[in-house]
Design a protein around this motif. Structure first.
Motif, PDB file in Angstrom:
ATOM      1  N   ASN A  38       0.851  -1.191   0.000  1.00  0.00           N
ATOM      2  CA  ASN A  38       0.000   0.000   0.000  1.00  0.00           C
ATOM      3  C   ASN A  38       0.884   1.237   0.000  1.00  0.00           C
ATOM      4  N   ILE A  39       0.405   2.255  -0.670  1.00  0.00           N
ATOM      5  CA  ILE A  39       1.061   3.575  -0.545  1.00  0.00           C
ATOM      6  C   ILE A  39      -0.031   4.620  -0.612  1.00  0.00           C
ATOM      7  N   ALA A  40       0.026   5.597   0.270  1.00  0.00           N
ATOM      8  CA  ALA A  40      -1.022   6.622   0.270  1.00  0.00           C
ATOM      9  C   ALA A  40      -0.503   7.916   0.884  1.00  0.00           C
ATOM     10  N   ILE A  41      -1.034   9.002   0.342  1.00  0.00           N
ATOM     11  CA  ILE A  41      -0.836  10.338   0.910  1.00  0.00           C
ATOM     12  C   ILE A  41      -2.235  10.884   1.197  1.00  0.00           C
ATOM     13  N   HIS A  42      -2.429  11.478   2.370  1.00  0.00           N
ATOM     14  CA  HIS A  42      -3.746  12.024   2.721  1.00  0.00           C
ATOM     15  C   HIS A  42      -4.191  13.021   1.650  1.00  0.00           C
ATOM     16  N   HIS A  63      -3.073  16.587   1.232  1.00  0.00           N
ATOM     17  CA  HIS A  63      -1.665  16.892   0.920  1.00  0.00           C
ATOM     18  C   HIS A  63      -1.216  16.343  -0.430  1.00  0.00           C
ATOM     19  N   ARG A  64      -2.165  15.924  -1.251  1.00  0.00           N
ATOM     20  CA  ARG A  64      -1.776  15.356  -2.548  1.00  0.00           C
ATOM     21  C   ARG A  64      -1.399  16.462  -3.542  1.00  0.00           C
ATOM     22  N   GLY A  65      -0.577  16.089  -4.501  1.00  0.00           N
ATOM     23  CA  GLY A  65      -0.199  17.024  -5.554  1.00  0.00           C
ATOM     24  C   GLY A  65       0.989  17.892  -5.222  1.00  0.00           C
ATOM     25  N   TYR A  66       1.679  17.574  -4.123  1.00  0.00           N
ATOM     26  CA  TYR A  66       2.843  18.367  -3.715  1.00  0.00           C
ATOM     27  C   TYR A  66       4.146  17.558  -3.736  1.00  0.00           C
ATOM     28  N   LYS A  67       4.134  16.457  -4.491  1.00  0.00           N
ATOM     29  CA  LYS A  67       5.337  15.624  -4.664  1.00  0.00           C
ATOM     30  C   LYS A  67       5.681  14.768  -3.438  1.00  0.00           C
ATOM     31  N   HIS A  68       4.774  14.710  -2.464  1.00  0.00           N
ATOM     32  CA  HIS A  68       5.086  13.858  -1.309  1.00  0.00           C
ATOM     33  C   HIS A  68       5.076  12.382  -1.705  1.00  0.00           C
ATOM     34  N   GLY A  69       4.089  11.988  -2.540  1.00  0.00           N
ATOM     35  CA  GLY A  69       4.040  10.588  -2.969  1.00  0.00           C
ATOM     36  C   GLY A  69       5.279  10.201  -3.755  1.00  0.00           C
ATOM     37  N   GLU A  70       5.703  11.095  -4.612  1.00  0.00           N
ATOM     38  CA  GLU A  70       6.900  10.840  -5.416  1.00  0.00           C
ATOM     39  C   GLU A  70       8.140  10.715  -4.524  1.00  0.00           C
ATOM     40  N   ARG A  71       8.218  11.581  -3.537  1.00  0.00           N
ATOM     41  CA  ARG A  71       9.374  11.533  -2.635  1.00  0.00           C
ATOM     42  C   ARG A  71       9.364  10.241  -1.810  1.00  0.00           C
ATOM     43  N   SER A 102      -8.402   1.394 -12.925  1.00  0.00           N
ATOM     44  CA  SER A 102      -8.988   2.738 -13.023  1.00  0.00           C
ATOM     45  C   SER A 102      -8.143   3.814 -12.333  1.00  0.00           C
ATOM     46  N   ASN A 103      -7.101   3.420 -11.610  1.00  0.00           N
ATOM     47  CA  ASN A 103      -6.349   4.383 -10.795  1.00  0.00           C
ATOM     48  C   ASN A 103      -5.246   5.035 -11.634  1.00  0.00           C
ATOM     49  N   ASN A 104      -5.671   5.974 -12.461  1.00  0.00           N
ATOM     50  CA  ASN A 104      -4.725   6.609 -13.384  1.00  0.00           C
ATOM     51  C   ASN A 104      -3.690   7.470 -12.672  1.00  0.00           C
ATOM     52  N   GLN A 149      -1.028   5.122 -11.296  1.00  0.00           N
ATOM     53  CA  GLN A 149      -0.280   4.549 -12.435  1.00  0.00           C
ATOM     54  C   GLN A 149       0.663   5.578 -13.043  1.00  0.00           C
ATOM     55  N   SER A 150       0.219   6.820 -13.087  1.00  0.00           N
ATOM     56  CA  SER A 150       1.074   7.877 -13.641  1.00  0.00           C
ATOM     57  C   SER A 150       2.328   8.063 -12.776  1.00  0.00           C
ATOM     58  N   LEU A 151       2.120   8.035 -11.460  1.00  0.00           N
ATOM     59  CA  LEU A 151       3.272   8.129 -10.551  1.00  0.00           C
ATOM     60  C   LEU A 151       4.231   6.960 -10.796  1.00  0.00           C
ATOM     61  N   TYR A 152       3.696   5.753 -10.891  1.00  0.00           N
ATOM     62  CA  TYR A 152       4.563   4.586 -11.044  1.00  0.00           C
ATOM     63  C   TYR A 152       5.325   4.641 -12.371  1.00  0.00           C
ATOM     64  N   ARG A 153       4.634   5.035 -13.435  1.00  0.00           N
ATOM     65  CA  ARG A 153       5.326   5.130 -14.745  1.00  0.00           C
ATOM     66  C   ARG A 153       6.443   6.167 -14.666  1.00  0.00           C
ATOM     67  N   LYS A 154       6.132   7.264 -13.990  1.00  0.00           N
ATOM     68  CA  LYS A 154       7.150   8.317 -13.857  1.00  0.00           C
ATOM     69  C   LYS A 154       8.398   7.786 -13.153  1.00  0.00           C
ATOM     70  N   MET A 155       8.185   6.857 -12.220  1.00  0.00           N
ATOM     71  CA  MET A 155       9.309   6.309 -11.453  1.00  0.00           C
ATOM     72  C   MET A 155       9.942   5.102 -12.143  1.00  0.00           C
TER      73      MET A 155
HETATM   74  C1  LIG Z   1      -1.017   7.991  -5.655  1.00  0.00           C
HETATM   75  C2  LIG Z   1      -0.659   9.032  -4.579  1.00  0.00           C
HETATM   76  C3  LIG Z   1       0.159   8.349  -3.458  1.00  0.00           C
HETATM   77  C4  LIG Z   1       0.200  10.142  -5.221  1.00  0.00           C
HETATM   78  O1  LIG Z   1       0.632  11.020  -4.205  1.00  0.00           O
HETATM   79  P1  LIG Z   1       0.836  12.608  -4.450  1.00  0.00           P
HETATM   80  O2  LIG Z   1       1.675  13.123  -3.353  1.00  0.00           O
HETATM   81  O3  LIG Z   1      -0.475  13.252  -4.665  1.00  0.00           O
HETATM   82  O4  LIG Z   1       1.627  12.594  -5.852  1.00  0.00           O
HETATM   83  P2  LIG Z   1       2.784  13.618  -6.292  1.00  0.00           P
HETATM   84  O5  LIG Z   1       2.365  15.012  -6.024  1.00  0.00           O
HETATM   85  O6  LIG Z   1       4.063  13.160  -5.705  1.00  0.00           O
HETATM   86  O7  LIG Z   1       2.791  13.405  -7.868  1.00  0.00           O
HETATM   87  C5  LIG Z   1       3.772  12.582  -8.492  1.00  0.00           C
HETATM   88  C6  LIG Z   1       3.240  12.097  -9.807  1.00  0.00           C
HETATM   89  O8  LIG Z   1       2.023  11.367  -9.621  1.00  0.00           O
HETATM   90  C7  LIG Z   1       1.146  11.605 -10.714  1.00  0.00           C
HETATM   91  N1  LIG Z   1       0.002  12.392 -10.265  1.00  0.00           N
HETATM   92  C8  LIG Z   1      -0.193  12.958  -9.056  1.00  0.00           C
HETATM   93  N2  LIG Z   1      -1.398  13.574  -9.020  1.00  0.00           N
HETATM   94  C9  LIG Z   1      -1.967  13.385 -10.228  1.00  0.00           C
HETATM   95  C10 LIG Z   1      -3.206  13.764 -10.797  1.00  0.00           C
HETATM   96  N3  LIG Z   1      -4.123  14.454 -10.096  1.00  0.00           N
HETATM   97  N4  LIG Z   1      -3.486  13.364 -12.061  1.00  0.00           N
HETATM   98  C11 LIG Z   1      -2.601  12.649 -12.791  1.00  0.00           C
HETATM   99  N5  LIG Z   1      -1.383  12.262 -12.291  1.00  0.00           N
HETATM  100  C12 LIG Z   1      -1.075  12.632 -11.035  1.00  0.00           C
HETATM  101  C13 LIG Z   1       1.950  12.422 -11.720  1.00  0.00           C
HETATM  102  O9  LIG Z   1       2.697  11.518 -12.515  1.00  0.00           O
HETATM  103  C14 LIG Z   1       2.870  13.171 -10.788  1.00  0.00           C
HETATM  104  O10 LIG Z   1       4.012  13.663 -11.437  1.00  0.00           O
HETATM  105  P3  LIG Z   1       3.954  15.157 -12.099  1.00  0.00           P
HETATM  106  O11 LIG Z   1       3.560  16.075 -10.990  1.00  0.00           O
HETATM  107  O12 LIG Z   1       5.339  15.388 -12.595  1.00  0.00           O
HETATM  108  O13 LIG Z   1       2.907  15.086 -13.175  1.00  0.00           O
HETATM  109  C15 LIG Z   1      -1.944   9.703  -4.003  1.00  0.00           C
HETATM  110  O14 LIG Z   1      -2.711  10.190  -5.072  1.00  0.00           O
HETATM  111  C16 LIG Z   1      -2.805   8.787  -3.155  1.00  0.00           C
HETATM  112  O15 LIG Z   1      -2.558   8.583  -1.972  1.00  0.00           O
HETATM  113  N6  LIG Z   1      -3.877   8.230  -3.748  1.00  0.00           N
HETATM  114  C17 LIG Z   1      -4.848   7.391  -3.013  1.00  0.00           C
HETATM  115  C18 LIG Z   1      -4.265   6.060  -2.611  1.00  0.00           C
HETATM  116  C19 LIG Z   1      -3.805   5.276  -3.819  1.00  0.00           C
HETATM  117  O16 LIG Z   1      -4.453   5.221  -4.852  1.00  0.00           O
HETATM  118  N7  LIG Z   1      -2.654   4.610  -3.652  1.00  0.00           N
HETATM  119  C20 LIG Z   1      -2.072   3.758  -4.675  1.00  0.00           C
HETATM  120  C21 LIG Z   1      -2.601   2.350  -4.502  1.00  0.00           C
HETATM  121  S1  LIG Z   1      -1.885   1.239  -5.702  1.00  0.00           S
END
Ligand SMILES: CC(C)(COP(=O)(O)OP(=O)(O)OC[C@H]1O[C@@H](n2cnc3c(N)ncnc32)[C@H](O)[C@@H]1OP(=O)(O)O)[C@@H](O)C(=O)NCCC(=O)NCCS
Length: 155
Positions: free
Chosen positions: A75-79, A82-90, A114-116, A119-125
């Motif tokens: 599992n991986i999750a960011i509240h 706080h999403r969209g600030y690169k915390h998940g990527e970090r 359906s979790n685009n 998936q986008s984060l994972y592809r980026k990594m």
């Molecule tokens: C997936 C998740 C961990 C990403 O965390 P985050 O901190 O919001 O993501 P970041 O800000 O670090 O974004 C990193 C990359 O993720 C992708 N991403 C993040 N938000 C996105 C959005 N709203 N739409 C499309 N891509 C997005 C992009 O590739 C982004 O890179 P970019 O900013 O250069 O485009 C977060 O959305 C989450 O907790 N989701 C709910 C739980 C979940 O689905 N977990 C995965 C289970 S397999």
């Protein structure tokens, strides 16, 4: 562990469970019970759970299992606040560096088809698609996409 300005990543402890479960409930349609996290961090020798703190508040977490030279993210999750600030990527970058240090060659995970966003984060990594597990998620019968990365070639 790391300490970049206000963000810290460290191993999860039992004291973190309330905050972790809050992130979990905020993030998933079928959240894990606290007991599952408790069992993972106290009884599963293969499990490694990390929390992501911002200004001393837990805003995310990531769990993984390491078996020999393979690791799987559970599992991986960011509240959502706080999403969209690169915390998940970090957090994921940290996990990749951590498993590499542990001798892991291949890191994989399952994600809803359906979790685009994830998936986008994972592809980026550097993750690539490895196949589909049909009807993997019990709540709605959704398929899981398997994704994996060679940690020596990922970002
Ligand atoms: C997936 C998740 C961990 C990403 O965390 P985050 O901190 O919001 O993501 P970041 O800000 O670090 O974004 C990193 C990359 O993720 C992708 N991403 C993040 N938000 C996105 C959005 N709203 N739409 C499309 N891509 C997005 C992009 O590739 C982004 O890179 P970019 O900013 O250069 O485009 C977060 O959305 C989450 O907790 N989701 C709910 C739980 C979940 O689905 N977990 C995965 C289970 S397999």
């Amino acid at each position: 562990m790391i300490d970049q300005a206000k963000a810290t990543i460290r191993f999860m402890t039992l004291e973190d469970l309330d905050a972790v479960v809050e992130v979990e409930r905020n993030s998933f349609s079928t959240p894990w019970d606290p007991g599952i996290f408790r069992n993972e961090i106290t009884s599963n020798q293969f499990a490694h759970y990390l929390v992501y703190e911002l200004n001393d508040e837990i805003i995310g977490y990531c769990g993984l299992w390491i078996v020999m030279d393979e690791a799987q993210i559970t599992n991986i999750a960011i509240h959502s606040k706080h999403r969209g600030y690169k915390h998940g990527e970090r957090l994921l970058s940290y996990v990749i560096a951590f498993v590499k240090q542990m001798g892991v060659l291949k890191l994989s995970l399952e994600v809803r088809v359906s979790n685009n966003v994830a998936q986008s984060l994972y592809r980026k990594m550097g993750f690539q698609e490895g196949g589909v597990r049909k009807n993997y998620y019990a709540d709605n019968g959704e398929d899981a996409l398997v994704m994996w990365v060679n940690v020596n070639e990922g970002i």
